[in-house]
Design an enzyme around this catalytic site. Structure first.
Site, short mmCIF file in Angstrom:
data_model
loop_
_atom_site.label_atom_id
_atom_site.label_comp_id
_atom_site.label_asym_id
_atom_site.label_seq_id
_atom_site.Cartn_x
_atom_site.Cartn_y
_atom_site.Cartn_z
CB ALA A 181 -0.94 0.00 1.21
CB THR A 182 4.17 2.11 1.44
OG1 THR A 182 3.78 1.92 2.80
CG2 THR A 182 5.15 3.26 1.35
CD GLN A 196 -5.05 -1.12 8.98
OE1 GLN A 196 -5.68 -2.09 9.41
NE2 GLN A 196 -3.75 -0.99 9.14
CB SER A 250 -1.81 -3.35 2.49
OG SER A 250 -0.75 -3.98 3.16
CG HIS A 262 1.45 -6.68 5.54
ND1 HIS A 262 1.63 -6.27 6.84
CD2 HIS A 262 1.68 -5.58 4.77
CE1 HIS A 262 1.95 -4.99 6.86
NE2 HIS A 262 1.98 -4.55 5.63
CB THR A 289 9.82 -9.79 -12.31
OG1 THR A 289 10.78 -9.63 -13.35
CG2 THR A 289 9.20 -11.17 -12.40
CB CYS A 341 6.77 8.39 25.06
SG CYS A 341 5.06 8.79 25.29
#
Lengths: 450, 90
Positions: free
Chosen positions: A120-121, A228, A248, A250, A288, A374
């Protein structure tokens, strides 16, 4: 009046300092880099029990049926799908095209509209950069939201550096966008609107159908990051009038390293390719196609289509069980994001007067994710929680619970039991909790900086 | 048709025995739940063609579970906290 020691201690633990000099997108990207520093990584001992997996938004375990479909293409049918001259290539190509159809069927698209990517990125990068650059002669404006995934925000930041104008729409306190505000933001020179379907941090589901119709009426291309959402909620790109969609592998029990980009054919949308080479995937994404991964993605999509309703029911039951049990056992717990317009499997809770990273460390038997980032040096809450207007202290106290297809009732009950136990223990150690118990209004205190 | 269903039940019992012996955790719990629910969903189906199709699908599914159980056993790792506690209480 607070003494200096106590105020310094409390300031160090609870207050966040944001850097006004960083742009919105830059700040969001830097947050992730700092997130990794506090909890130290270590390998599990041989006999040490594994933590329960409750981080299904980060990634999902591969469904055994997906692995079963992939194995023949890892072991025996190893041909290059772009080889045209022998059976190895033909059988590999056939498998790839079958996978393409399986992906298309899940979202109501034509197989010719599916381009395989590495995830997806890459799909998000292709969509934003590709559309913006292709139509740059006449269109120089992009609209997105403040709660998008980092790859979308970073791609927009790159486009800003290339001279594009980007509007980062704010969201309401429930995480949903204001449609009227979106309509007012769209300009004659807007080339693309990019809004994710389901948020990965708080699980909020945007009104994609309404947004799609709005964009179509304004002749603006609409991209949605559905990483998502695909395989978890029903999707139809034609009903929704979506022009580009990122998928995506995964995130829907498929393999890592594969995804897809849906690119509408009618009305046609064109993009400038990011990757040059042999012209595979209609010249839009050279390289490929990894047949075993594509087969895995296809199998995952087919299984998701068959199991969508069943999985949704299972996840909803477990999510309600988790939230209701936690909220019944401990007070001052806030569910972040709209309670109705959401995907139930992503539950983001803020536990007031408890530091999120401390709770994560205490819950070492459960693999969870924090909504905040944090470090000892700089304390910054998650930009998504900041965007929905969550108070700094609550943003630091948030935990994301991810529930999926393989989550069991026993795992949820164990998580609830440990969570309640640890929150109570941490609150007993918290000076803020002590003050609240004594009836002091925390918000009325004037904190000092030293 | 009864022979097909009996055959399926026998294979299902075999799978249950495998799952109890090897205990692949969340995946196996899911498989057991899913197969049980699939049996229940389709118990009133009477059309012979549909039954035959369902039985074929079930046979393929059970064969898949057997293959994946073998692979899972080859790469066995530590049990989760809940699985360990479940085994102790058994």
């Amino acid at each position: 009046m607070m003494n200096r020691t106590l105020s310094r201690k409390l300031l160090g633990s609870m207050c966040g300092i944001s850097n006004p000099r960083l742009s919105f997108a830059q700040s969001a990207v830097n947050t992730v880099q700092r997130e990794k520093e506090l909890i130290k990584s270590r390998e599990l001992e041989k006999d040490e029990p594994r933590p329960l997996y409750m981080d299904f938004q980060a990634t999902t375990p591969m469904d055994p049926r997906v692995l079963d479909a992939m194995l023949p293409y890892q072991v025996n049918y190893y041909g290059n799908p772009h080889s045209r001259t022998h059976a190895y290539g033909w059988e590999s190509e056939s498998a790839m095209e079958k996978a393409r159809k399986q992906v298309a069927d899940l979202i109501g698209a034509d197989p010719r509209e599916i381009v395989f990517t590495s995830g997806a990125t890459e799909s998000n990068n292709m969509s934003i950069k590709g559309v913006a650059r292709f139509y740059k002669a006449k269109k120089k404006h992009i609209v997105t939201t403040q709660t998008e995934h980092k790859c979308v925000l970073d791609s927009c930041r790159i486009m800003e550096a290339e001279g594009f104008d980007v509007t980062y729409l704010p969201v309401k306190n429930n995480g949903l966008i204001d449609l009227k505000q979106l309509e007012e933001t769209i300009r004659p020179d807007t080339s693309l609107v990019s809004i994710m379907t389901v948020n990965n941090e708080i699980g909020v589901k945007q009104p994609i159908k309404e947004i799609g119709h709005l964009c179509r009426s304004k002749n603006v291309f609409f991209h949605t990051d559905a990483a998502q959402a695909v395989g978890k909620i029903p999707i139809n790109v034609n009903d929704w009038k979506v022009d580009l969609m990122s998928i995506s592998g995964h995130k829907l029990y498929g393999p890592k390293g594969i995804g897809a980009l849906y690119l509408r054919r009618r009305p046609r949308i064109r993009i400038e390719p990011l990757q040059s080479g042999g012209g595979q995937e209609r010249g839009l994404r050279s390289g490929t196609v990894p047949t075993p991964l594509a087969v895995g993605l296809g199998a995952a999509c087919e299984i998701a289509q068959q199991e969508l309703e069943y999985d949704h029911k299972h996840v909803t039951v477990l999510a309600n069980r988790l939230v209701q049990k936690i909220m019944a056992a401990i007070p001052d717990v806030v569910l972040n994001g709209d309670p109705d317009q959401r995907y139930p499997g992503c539950v983001n809770l803020s536990f007031a007067y408890v530091e999120g990273e401390s709770l994560l460390m205490a819950l070492k038997d459960v693999a969870l994710s924090s909504g905040s980032a944090c470090t000892s040096a700089s304390l910054e809450p998650s930009y998504v929680l900041r965007a929905i207007g969550t108070d700094e202290d609550l943003a630091h106290s948030s935990i994301r619970f991810g529930i999926g297809r393989f989550t069991t009732e026993d795992e949820v009950d164990y998580t609830v039991e440990k969570c309640v136990q640890q929150v109570k223990r941490l609150r007993e150690m918290s000076p803020l909790w002590e003050m609240v118990q004594e009836g002091i209004d925390i918000k009325s205190i004037k904190w000092t900086q030293h | 048709m009864l022979c097909l269903v009996d055959d399926l039940k026998a294979r299902w019992l075999k799978i249950l025995k495998i799952s109890i012996s090897c205990c692949l955790g969340g995946m196996m719990t899911y498989a057991l739940r899913r197969v049980r629910d699939a049996f229940r969903e389709n118990r009133t189906v009477e059309d012979p063609k549909v039954v035959e199709e369902l039985v074929k699908r079930a046979r393929d599914g059970l064969a898949l579970i057997q293959r994946q159980v073998c692979i899972g056993k080859m790469f066995e790792i530590q049990k989760t906290v809940v699985e360990q506690e479940g085994k102790k209480s058994d």
